[in-house]
Design an enzyme around this catalytic site. Sequence first.
Site, short mmCIF file in Angstrom:
data_model
loop_
_atom_site.label_atom_id
_atom_site.label_comp_id
_atom_site.label_asym_id
_atom_site.label_seq_id
_atom_site.Cartn_x
_atom_site.Cartn_y
_atom_site.Cartn_z
N CYS A 1 0.81 -1.23 0.00
CA CYS A 1 0.00 0.00 0.00
C CYS A 1 0.84 1.28 0.00
CB CYS A 1 -0.98 -0.01 1.16
SG CYS A 1 -0.26 0.15 2.81
N HIS B 1 -5.77 2.05 -4.62
CA HIS B 1 -4.81 1.53 -3.65
C HIS B 1 -4.38 0.11 -3.99
CE1 HIS B 1 -7.87 -0.77 -0.90
NE2 HIS B 1 -8.31 -0.71 -2.13
N HIS C 1 -2.78 1.31 6.76
CA HIS C 1 -3.17 1.23 5.34
C HIS C 1 -3.35 2.64 4.77
CE1 HIS C 1 -4.48 -0.75 1.72
NE2 HIS C 1 -5.47 0.11 1.63
#
Length: 346
Positions: A259, A320, A308
């Site tokens: 991420c 993402h 995240h």
Amino acid sequence: MASHRRPKQPSRARVTVLTTAAAAAVVLSSQAAEAAPAAKPKKDEVKSRVDKLYEEAEQATEKLNGAKEKQEKLQKQISALQDSVARGQDELNDLRDGIGSMATAQYRSGGIDPSLQLFLSSDPDSYLDKASTLDQLSSQQVETLKKIQAKQRELAQERAEATGKLKDLAATRTELAEKKKEVQGKLAEAQKLLNSLTAAEKAALAADQERASRSSSERVDLGSDTSATGRATAAFAAAKTKIGTPYVYGATGPSSFDCSGLTSWAYAQAGVSIPRTSESQSTIGTKIYSTSGLQVGDLVFFFNDLHHVGLYAGNGQILHAPRTGTVVRYESMSTIGGPFMFGVRV
């Protein structure tokens, strides 16, 4: 007359046999229950457990990335200190050579000055603090001796600093190995669960994932948000070119990402250097706590520990790299699995 004879009691031997048989039956029953295979988890239960393991693996991945970043930083600092120590040692040697030349000249002219003789001994520092010694030297000699003393102290400090950083580096490498082992353990456990599914169940999960992962050719309604400009737009445009690229923990592109690897790579393409980990990325720029205030290209952070991060895409969507087993894709912020914490405008 009726007989009142007492009923015959079972013999002690018979009681023992019956008791033993009953106990054996209980034991066998218990063993049979223990031997019975556990109920096989259903597909939805496996998916839930696997998703949780993948989330935990991503948490550990960000810690792993942080340890890697710290290791690289320490290695650069240690290298710089070692170079500085080497240069300082050369300067110190030159200064000492100068003192040696003075001593040689004095010897040739009739003897070495006692103060120089003291300085050239094993412990010269203590003599520099004695005014009587300095009084016997010329101003040039005093200046040279003071430079030597300063350089010696500077080198000692740099060596101590380098030693401390080497200890930090060793600890960081240990942490790195532990986090890597933790990530691999979570992924292996998840794979073991997936392997327990039937071929039909695996196909169903793959179909679910395929529906969730949108290819770059599919149209996504991102609304009419065109407020973002400049480097944020450029970063978002770069990230869009990687739609469909697989998630791999610890990867920073260009063929795979995690991420924070995707977000740092995207901004690098726009000429902006941002930190490697999601936690560090959360500390830069201006924080935006309302989703209505977000613009395309803003960094968006999820979960209480900020493990995240993605890029805001408009209309409640983000772009993402979700987790292991997925690819870079658009996704609604409401389906991330953790709460939206805030955005950051770089």
